[in-house]
Design an enzyme around this catalytic site. Structure first.
Site, PDB file in Angstrom:
ATOM      1  N   HIS A 233       0.861  -1.199   0.000  1.00 35.07           N
ATOM      2  CA  HIS A 233       0.000   0.000   0.000  1.00 35.07           C
ATOM      3  C   HIS A 233       0.893   1.244   0.000  1.00 35.07           C
ATOM      4  O   HIS A 233       1.866   1.301   0.728  1.00 35.07           O
ATOM      5  CB  HIS A 233      -0.880  -0.027   1.261  1.00 35.07           C
ATOM      6  CG  HIS A 233      -1.911   1.052   1.299  1.00 35.07           C
ATOM      7  ND1 HIS A 233      -1.614   2.367   1.610  1.00 35.07           N
ATOM      8  CD2 HIS A 233      -3.244   1.025   1.053  1.00 35.07           C
ATOM      9  CE1 HIS A 233      -2.726   3.082   1.557  1.00 35.07           C
ATOM     10  NE2 HIS A 233      -3.724   2.300   1.209  1.00 35.07           N
ATOM     11  N   CYS A 271      -3.797   2.621  -4.529  1.00 37.70           N
ATOM     12  CA  CYS A 271      -4.667   3.467  -3.715  1.00 37.70           C
ATOM     13  C   CYS A 271      -4.682   4.858  -4.338  1.00 37.70           C
ATOM     14  O   CYS A 271      -3.710   5.616  -4.234  1.00 37.70           O
ATOM     15  CB  CYS A 271      -4.190   3.504  -2.271  1.00 37.70           C
ATOM     16  SG  CYS A 271      -5.232   4.580  -1.261  1.00 37.70           S
ATOM     17  N   HIS A 298      -7.768   0.442  -4.127  1.00 38.52           N
ATOM     18  CA  HIS A 298      -8.510   1.311  -3.199  1.00 38.52           C
ATOM     19  C   HIS A 298      -8.915   2.523  -4.004  1.00 38.52           C
ATOM     20  O   HIS A 298      -8.045   3.282  -4.441  1.00 38.52           O
ATOM     21  CB  HIS A 298      -7.596   1.807  -2.062  1.00 38.52           C
ATOM     22  CG  HIS A 298      -7.279   0.769  -1.040  1.00 38.52           C
ATOM     23  ND1 HIS A 298      -6.473   1.050   0.051  1.00 38.52           N
ATOM     24  CD2 HIS A 298      -7.658  -0.521  -0.921  1.00 38.52           C
ATOM     25  CE1 HIS A 298      -6.389  -0.038   0.798  1.00 38.52           C
ATOM     26  NE2 HIS A 298      -7.075  -1.004   0.226  1.00 38.52           N
ATOM     27  N   ASP A 345     -12.850   3.117  -1.070  1.00 40.93           N
ATOM     28  CA  ASP A 345     -11.990   3.377   0.076  1.00 40.93           C
ATOM     29  C   ASP A 345     -12.483   4.633   0.769  1.00 40.93           C
ATOM     30  O   ASP A 345     -12.677   5.656   0.123  1.00 40.93           O
ATOM     31  CB  ASP A 345     -10.566   3.554  -0.441  1.00 40.93           C
ATOM     32  CG  ASP A 345      -9.542   3.596   0.671  1.00 40.93           C
ATOM     33  OD1 ASP A 345      -9.847   3.097   1.764  1.00 40.93           O
ATOM     34  OD2 ASP A 345      -8.452   4.117   0.427  1.00 40.93           O
ATOM     35  N   HIS A 346     -12.676   4.571   2.018  1.00 39.75           N
ATOM     36  CA  HIS A 346     -13.167   5.696   2.824  1.00 39.75           C
ATOM     37  C   HIS A 346     -14.478   6.238   2.243  1.00 39.75           C
ATOM     38  O   HIS A 346     -14.792   6.039   1.081  1.00 39.75           O
ATOM     39  CB  HIS A 346     -12.162   6.858   2.906  1.00 39.75           C
ATOM     40  CG  HIS A 346     -10.859   6.462   3.515  1.00 39.75           C
ATOM     41  ND1 HIS A 346      -9.858   7.373   3.773  1.00 39.75           N
ATOM     42  CD2 HIS A 346     -10.390   5.269   3.937  1.00 39.75           C
ATOM     43  CE1 HIS A 346      -8.840   6.737   4.311  1.00 39.75           C
ATOM     44  NE2 HIS A 346      -9.134   5.459   4.412  1.00 39.75           N
ATOM     45  N   TYR A 362     -14.448   4.844   7.603  1.00 33.05           N
ATOM     46  CA  TYR A 362     -15.156   3.613   7.227  1.00 33.05           C
ATOM     47  C   TYR A 362     -16.625   3.665   7.629  1.00 33.05           C
ATOM     48  O   TYR A 362     -17.121   2.847   8.400  1.00 33.05           O
ATOM     49  CB  TYR A 362     -14.411   2.396   7.785  1.00 33.05           C
ATOM     50  CG  TYR A 362     -13.104   2.242   7.051  1.00 33.05           C
ATOM     51  CD1 TYR A 362     -13.038   1.547   5.852  1.00 33.05           C
ATOM     52  CD2 TYR A 362     -11.951   2.880   7.507  1.00 33.05           C
ATOM     53  CE1 TYR A 362     -11.867   1.457   5.137  1.00 33.05           C
ATOM     54  CE2 TYR A 362     -10.757   2.802   6.797  1.00 33.05           C
ATOM     55  CZ  TYR A 362     -10.728   2.088   5.609  1.00 33.05           C
ATOM     56  OH  TYR A 362      -9.570   2.013   4.892  1.00 33.05           O
TER      57      TYR A 362
HETATM   58  C1  DNO Z   1      -6.549   3.472   5.283  1.00 33.82           C
HETATM   59  C2  DNO Z   1      -6.016   2.243   4.698  1.00 33.82           C
HETATM   60  C3  DNO Z   1      -4.647   1.906   5.235  1.00 33.82           C
HETATM   61  C4  DNO Z   1      -4.216   0.547   4.762  1.00 33.82           C
HETATM   62  C5  DNO Z   1      -2.849   0.136   5.187  1.00 33.82           C
HETATM   63  C6  DNO Z   1      -2.426  -1.089   4.461  1.00 33.82           C
HETATM   64  O1  DNO Z   1      -7.721   3.661   5.342  1.00 33.82           O
HETATM   65  O2  DNO Z   1      -6.017   2.302   3.344  1.00 33.82           O
HETATM   66  O3  DNO Z   1      -4.702   1.900   6.633  1.00 33.82           O
HETATM   67  O4  DNO Z   1      -5.068  -0.416   5.279  1.00 33.82           O
HETATM   68  O5  DNO Z   1      -1.927   1.121   4.997  1.00 33.82           O
HETATM   69  O6  DNO Z   1      -1.340  -1.643   5.115  1.00 33.82           O
END
Ligand code: DNO
Length: 382
Positions: A233, A271, A298, A345-346, A362
């Protein structure tokens, strides 16, 4: 692309039965209660998997199997840590879990300064203020060197904020900066953070890269034999904070990592929100260059300010062209016969999300809105 939803297990206020109503097929989860560096026992993995499957899902991705700080620092009982990591991978593979996300950010995971910044239309979002991060480093941690690391406007605004801030506001800032670490991990206070930062003194960018390369050399052959795809990530934010080196922030960084151990099992978590906060990153180009090594996506968006601040925007409302990114990923899937798991994501905190104790970012309604938008793009492009 395969729809997934992140579920924090016992740390998540949402149940799998509720998540089922989002229509996603796969779950992204981790054993957050296990301390970093300890082997994930086969029975605990089997229990989590059973729980997920009883609810009608598959456990598609582990996010994250954390990397012990010793490995990042290159100190301590390294061979024991590598053995433990490989043992966890073996246990995961035995349970049929084949995609494992991790990061290589020293000390902190993602970092924000505001967990509930107001949105113009109501609701809240996560926000990174360069001014507040500068305050945190310069005034609260006493890192004068940070004056060189931030935009002058951010330093000035931060100095002013600090003078008028209350103790409660500074505590809220500390809490926000620490919030990126889910589960049973240490949350530092100021003195604790100073101590752990000191343990990284003298570790250069090249040292951290060498330590990542050593980690990859130790674990990728095992992952590859087990049929596991590892996916790193990116740094969030994608640039230096706290004077710590960052090595997963740009397209060049990703290129370096992919060739450090040139095996498909050594892959990327694309991401778009993390990488998108660096103005030099061109996300569709990154997706094009590394689509074949992207094992997990993500998808979210940010709007950036000239001083280095950024706001988590609506999924279609930010600086990153998510339609173009998804187009590239669909193309990579077609060329390489893969089905990349992705998650919205988020999300913003909207409507009934407000006031609930979700893991920051989340939420339910906000993420569901993001997912619906992404679903629309994918359907249209497919
Ligand atoms: C945040 C996530 C990160 C992710 C880690 C992976 O919301 O995208 O916390 O889980 O960095 O190791």
């Amino acid at each position: 692309m395969r729809e997934t939803w992140r579920w924090f297990g016992e740390f998540d206020p949402l149940s799998l039965t509720e998540i089922a109503q989002t229509g996603t097929a796969g779950i992204v989860s981790a054993l957050h209660a296990i301390p970093y560096g300890k082997v994930w026992p086969a029975e605990k993995i089997a229990d989590r998997r059973a729980e997920i499957e009883v609810a009608g899902f598959t456990w598609d991705v582990v996010e994250s199997l954390p990397v012990h700080e010793d490995i990042k620092r290159g100190t301590g009982p390294l061979s024991q840590h590598f053995d433990a990591y490989r043992a966890s991978l073996e246990n995961l593979a035995s349970a049929g879990i084949k995609t494992v996300c991790y990061n290589f950010m020293p000390i902190l995971d993602w970092t924000r300064t505001d967990l509930s910044a107001p949105l113009p239309s109501g609701g809240t979002c996560l926000h990174f203020s360069a001014a507040k991060m500068a305050v945190f480093e310069i005034h609260m941690l006493g890192r004068e060197a940070a004056r060189e690391a931030y935009h002058q406007d951010a330093i000035r605004a931060g100095d002013i904020w600090f003078l008028s801030s209350t103790e409660a506001e500074r505590d809220t800032l500390l809490h926000a900066v620490m919030a990126g670490l889910p589960g049973a991990v240490d949350r530092y206070d100021i003195n604790g953070l100073k101590t752990v930062l000191a343990s990284y003194d003298g570790l250069s960018h090249d040292d951290l890269r060498a330590n990542l390369k050593r980690f990859l050399e130790e674990v990728i052959p095992t992952a590859s034999t087990l049929g596991i795809n590892m996916c790193i990530h990116p740094d969030d934010p994608p640039g230096e904070i706290l004077g710590l080196p960052r090595i997963v922030s740009t397209q060049d960084d990703i290129g370096w990592i992919m060739q450090a151990v040139d095996d498909p099992a050594n892959g990327l978590t694309l991401c778009t929100g993390s990488l998108g906060a660096n103005p030099y990153n061109d996300l569709p180009a990154i997706a094009r260059a590394f689509g074949h090594r992207t094992h997990f996506a993500h998808l979210r968006n940010v709007t950036k300010d000239p001083d280095g601040s950024f706001t988590e925007s609506g999924h279609l409302a930010g600086d990153v062209d998510l339609v173009a990114v998804i187009d590239e990923l669909l193309e990579a899937e077609a060329n390489h016969d893969t089905n990349i798991p992705f998650r919205a994501d988020h999300g913003h905190a909207l409507l009934s999300d407000i006031g609930q104790t979700f893991q920051p970012g989340y939420t339910l309604i906000g993420r569901l809105r993001g997912l619906a938008e992404l679903r629309g793009i994918i359907a249209a492009l497919s």
